[in-house]
Motif scaffolding. Structure first.
Motif, PDB file in Angstrom:
ATOM      1  N   VAL A 175      59.477  10.710 -70.909  1.00 20.00           N
ATOM      2  CA  VAL A 175      59.865  12.116 -70.779  1.00 20.00           C
ATOM      3  C   VAL A 175      60.183  12.415 -69.323  1.00 20.00           C
ATOM      4  O   VAL A 175      61.331  12.394 -68.898  1.00 20.00           O
ATOM      5  CB  VAL A 175      58.763  13.046 -71.322  1.00 20.00           C
ATOM      6  N   ARG A 176      59.165  12.637 -68.529  1.00 17.20           N
ATOM      7  CA  ARG A 176      59.415  12.928 -67.113  1.00 17.20           C
ATOM      8  C   ARG A 176      58.795  11.899 -66.184  1.00 17.20           C
ATOM      9  O   ARG A 176      59.367  11.538 -65.171  1.00 17.20           O
ATOM     10  CB  ARG A 176      58.857  14.314 -66.768  1.00 17.20           C
ATOM     11  N   SER A 177      57.590  11.443 -66.511  1.00 16.41           N
ATOM     12  CA  SER A 177      56.913  10.503 -65.621  1.00 16.41           C
ATOM     13  C   SER A 177      57.510   9.107 -65.802  1.00 16.41           C
ATOM     14  O   SER A 177      58.070   8.790 -66.847  1.00 16.41           O
ATOM     15  CB  SER A 177      55.415  10.462 -65.926  1.00 16.41           C
ATOM     16  N   PRO A 178      57.366   8.246 -64.789  1.00 16.18           N
ATOM     17  CA  PRO A 178      57.916   6.888 -64.889  1.00 16.18           C
ATOM     18  C   PRO A 178      57.037   5.933 -65.687  1.00 16.18           C
ATOM     19  O   PRO A 178      57.385   4.763 -65.828  1.00 16.18           O
ATOM     20  CB  PRO A 178      58.006   6.456 -63.424  1.00 16.18           C
ATOM     21  N   SER A 179      55.905   6.405 -66.213  1.00 16.78           N
ATOM     22  CA  SER A 179      54.967   5.495 -66.876  1.00 16.78           C
ATOM     23  C   SER A 179      55.592   4.808 -68.079  1.00 16.78           C
ATOM     24  O   SER A 179      55.389   3.603 -68.304  1.00 16.78           O
ATOM     25  CB  SER A 179      53.698   6.250 -67.289  1.00 16.78           C
ATOM     26  N   GLY A 180      56.350   5.547 -68.893  1.00  9.58           N
ATOM     27  CA  GLY A 180      56.982   4.945 -70.048  1.00  9.58           C
ATOM     28  C   GLY A 180      58.008   3.906 -69.666  1.00  9.58           C
ATOM     29  O   GLY A 180      58.123   2.844 -70.309  1.00  9.58           O
ATOM     30  N   VAL A 181      58.785   4.192 -68.623  1.00 15.24           N
ATOM     31  CA  VAL A 181      59.812   3.252 -68.149  1.00 15.24           C
ATOM     32  C   VAL A 181      59.149   1.962 -67.666  1.00 15.24           C
ATOM     33  O   VAL A 181      59.593   0.850 -68.002  1.00 15.24           O
ATOM     34  CB  VAL A 181      60.634   3.886 -67.011  1.00 15.24           C
ATOM     35  N   LYS A 182      58.077   2.092 -66.899  1.00 15.70           N
ATOM     36  CA  LYS A 182      57.400   0.911 -66.361  1.00 15.70           C
ATOM     37  C   LYS A 182      56.781   0.077 -67.470  1.00 15.70           C
ATOM     38  O   LYS A 182      56.818  -1.161 -67.436  1.00 15.70           O
ATOM     39  CB  LYS A 182      56.345   1.346 -65.349  1.00 15.70           C
ATOM     40  N   LEU A 183      56.214   0.749 -68.474  1.00 16.97           N
ATOM     41  CA  LEU A 183      55.614   0.028 -69.592  1.00 16.97           C
ATOM     42  C   LEU A 183      56.671  -0.737 -70.383  1.00 16.97           C
ATOM     43  O   LEU A 183      56.482  -1.904 -70.753  1.00 16.97           O
ATOM     44  CB  LEU A 183      54.860   1.002 -70.496  1.00 16.97           C
TER      45      LEU A 183
END
Length: 396
Positions: A175-183
């Motif tokens: 959504v907004r944080s980079p956590s999903g992208v990094k995972l």
């Protein structure tokens, strides 16, 4: 580029849930007939608008009514499920759909959902990573032993593997944080960019997303493909801009109110004050001018998709945000217009037709003259043949 829909799905509270679910299935069947590629169904347990608590059940029903469209959970809230149970449902659904299933994973979007399960929101991303690690191993056929503060796996393995031994595609929500992208990058999974058109950071983040994906994938020895990147955009179109504006009068205000409760709410702004001071036309104008979405014509939709493609550097699938902006008939008409006039622009199927027509029309005088000359020759040849036959002397 492929195209699909990301359905929470939203329904304005007060409607019959059974009728609303029938409408959802009708939309998916309609999209399958129109040649759309994917339909993603969300999981929610509170809030009144998003009424599907088990997306896999709706997908199983939709799979029996369709032939080509693929399905994804958009998304399964991983912290709400024991990994062995979740993995078993994934592989079962992959077999039911005959390989048309994609597992979409997220931490859970609604704080009210987590509250009812006694889950601390600050723990949800960690729990998702732990659960997704276990799920991804289980659906590959591995035996998993793993213990966390919220689940235990002991000699755990699945008895039903994915359809025909294939791998189930996995995608992670961002959504907004980079956590999903990094995972997603760490495991080499696909990515769902839910807030790609959000003018408050989402659109600008799209420009950085793939760099982060590739960096994290390289660090982990993984590879990622833009083909597995899905980007979402809210779009409703009609034959005229005026008609589109009228269509969304149905649900623009309720959807704006719902939006004020979640991560896309504008800070320091009370939605009731905004609605009291803003006309319907102004509200839709603001949506269009901010770039947050499109309510208008096919040409406006093409422009938005082109901007997203340029900002991102390229992605695999554009997902229309399924909302309750318009009634069922207008929503189906919008999907039809999008399939008829927008999708061909990005799949290259309209260019050959236009080129062929342009060649015919621009050379109409020459082609017409050639056609008439051929006709005249055929007529003359026939007349000559008949004259010859009439003058021939019969032989005995």
């Amino acid at each position: 580029m492929k195209f699909g829909i990301f359905m929470s799905p939203y329904h304005i509270p007060g409607k019959s849930p059974s009728v609303s679910l029938a409408h959802d299935l009708d939309i998916i069947e309609h999209m399958d007939r129109l040649g759309y590629d994917e339909a993603w169904i969300g999981e929610h347990h509170s809030g009144g608008f998003e009424i599907v608590s088990a997306p896999d059940l709706l997908i199983a029903a939709a799979a029996q009514r369709t032939s080509d469209i693929r399905f994804g959970t958009g998304v399964t809230s991983v912290p709400y499920h024991h990994p062995l149970v979740a993995a078993g449902r994934i592989t079962l659904l992959d077999n039911i759909t005959r390989g048309r299933f994609i597992f979409g994973a997220g931490p859970g979007a609604l704080v009210t959902d987590a509250h009812m399960m006694g889950i601390e929101p600050n723990n949800q991303r960690r729990m998702m990573e732990e659960g997704l690690d276990a799920i991804s191993r289980l659906i590959k056929g591995e035996t998993v032993d793993m213990e966390t503060d919220w689940f235990t796996l002991q000699d755990a393995r699945l008895q039903v593997l994915p359809y025909k031994g294939r791998e189930v595609e996995i995608a992670v929500a961002s959504v907004r944080s980079p956590s999903g992208v990094k995972l997603a990058g760490r495991y080499g999974f696909g990515l769902l960019s839910i807030a790609a058109t959000d003018p408050n950071g989402g659109f600008s983040f799209v420009g950085e997303t793939w760099r982060l994906m590739e960096e994290r994938a390289k660090e982990s020895g993984q590879s990622v493909s833009r083909d597995n990147w899905r980007v979402m955009a809210p779009i409703h179109i009609a034959e005229t801009k005026e008609q589109a504006y009228e269509d969304v009068r149905h649900g623009m205000v309720p959807m704006a109110k719902f939006g004020s409760t979640g991560p896309f709410a504008a800070e320091g702004m009370d939605i009731e004050q905004v609605l009291a001071a803003t006309t319907h036309e102004e509200m839709v104008d603001n949506l269009n001018t901010s770039g947050a979405g499109v309510v208008g014509t096919p040409e406006m939709a093409i422009e938005l998709v082109s901007r997203l493609e340029k900002q991102s550097g390229g992605f695999g699938t554009l997902l229309l945000a399924g909302s309750d902006w318009a009634n069922q008939a207008a929503t189906k008409k919008s999907l039809e217009l999008f399939a008829q006039y927008v999708i061909p622009e990005f799949q290259g199927t309209s260019a050959p037709l236009l080129s062929s027509w342009d060649r015919l029309y621009s050379g109409r005088k020459a082609f017409g003259a050639e056609f008439r000359a051929a006709q005249d020759k055929a007529i003359a040849d026939d007349a000559a043949e008949r004259t010859t036959l009439a003058g021939a002397v019969p032989t005995s």
